[in-house]
Write a protein that holds these residues in place. Structure first.
Motif: not given
Ligand code: FE2
Ligand code: FE2
Length: 208
Positions: A171, A173-174, A178, A197, A205-206
């Motif tokens: 989370k 990382h995301d 952003h 992405t 993670h992705s």
């Protein structure tokens, strides 16, 4: 048998593109600061937050805790070798980030010296990191791709994934991906060419 469809260094390269995006933001902030004589404190704080959490916390952690030790276990000399140089540059980067953080505080309190200090530190950091990224991509990563077996590559990908899992299952990382995009939009800096992405992802993670 696990099929390796990408090198762990490809994940690191994709993270480099995001870091470079923020370096462009920092460069632009320093440029503006130089022209206008005052510092955009909120933007500077967001950039520094990214550099601490994403560049250092996510990216350098993968290199220092997993990639470098594995390379050293496979024969890259620990002292005076390429990994030692990279570690040293990470440390230099941390000192620049700490100095910028101090300067932002002082500049907000109206100290003009801190404004010039911020500009100098930001420019030095941008130079250091761009150069560092070039060295990793031209020398260290090709060396790693050659020196590590496919079992090593698989173990490294799993270790990278664990680094992300420690940060609330990716989370964090995301959130910072952003932040990098928002900051770039605010400062009119172009986004990187890679689709961070997409299926290759910019972090383990992705991949899920
Ligand atoms: Fe590095
Ligand atoms: Fe790196």
């Amino acid at each position: 048998v696990e099929v390796i469809f990408m090198f762990p260094t490809d994940l690191l390269k994709n993270e480099h593109r995001v870091i470079e995006q923020v370096l462009c933001c920092l460069e632009k902030l320093a440029e503006r600061c130089d022209r206008e004589g005052h510092l955009d404190k909120p933007a500077a704080e967001r950039a520094l937050d990214f550099l601490r959490i994403f560049a250092d916390g996510c990216h350098h952690a993968k290199e220092e805790r997993h990639l470098f030790p594995l390379l050293e276990a496979r024969g890259v000399p620990r002292e005076r070798g390429p990994t030692a140089v990279m570690r040293c540059e990470h440390d230099q980067g941390r000192r620049h980030v700490a100095a910028m953080t101090e300067a932002v505080r002082g500049a907000a309190a109206g100290h003009y010296d801190d404004v010039t200090e911020f500009i100098a530190e930001a420019r030095a950091y941008v130079r250091l990191l761009r150069d560092h990224i070039t060295k990793e991509e031209r020398c260290l990563f090709p060396l790693a791709n050659q020196a590590l077996s496919s079992a090593d590559q698989g173990a490294l990908l799993a270790a990278f994934e664990k680094v992300e899992d420690e940060k609330e299952h990716g989370k964090v990382h995301d959130l910072y991906l952003h932040l990098a995009d928002d900051l770039a939009d605010d400062l009119q800096v172009p986004h990187p060419e890679v689709n961070i992405t997409g299926p290759v992802g910019c972090c383990s993670h992705s991949l899920r």
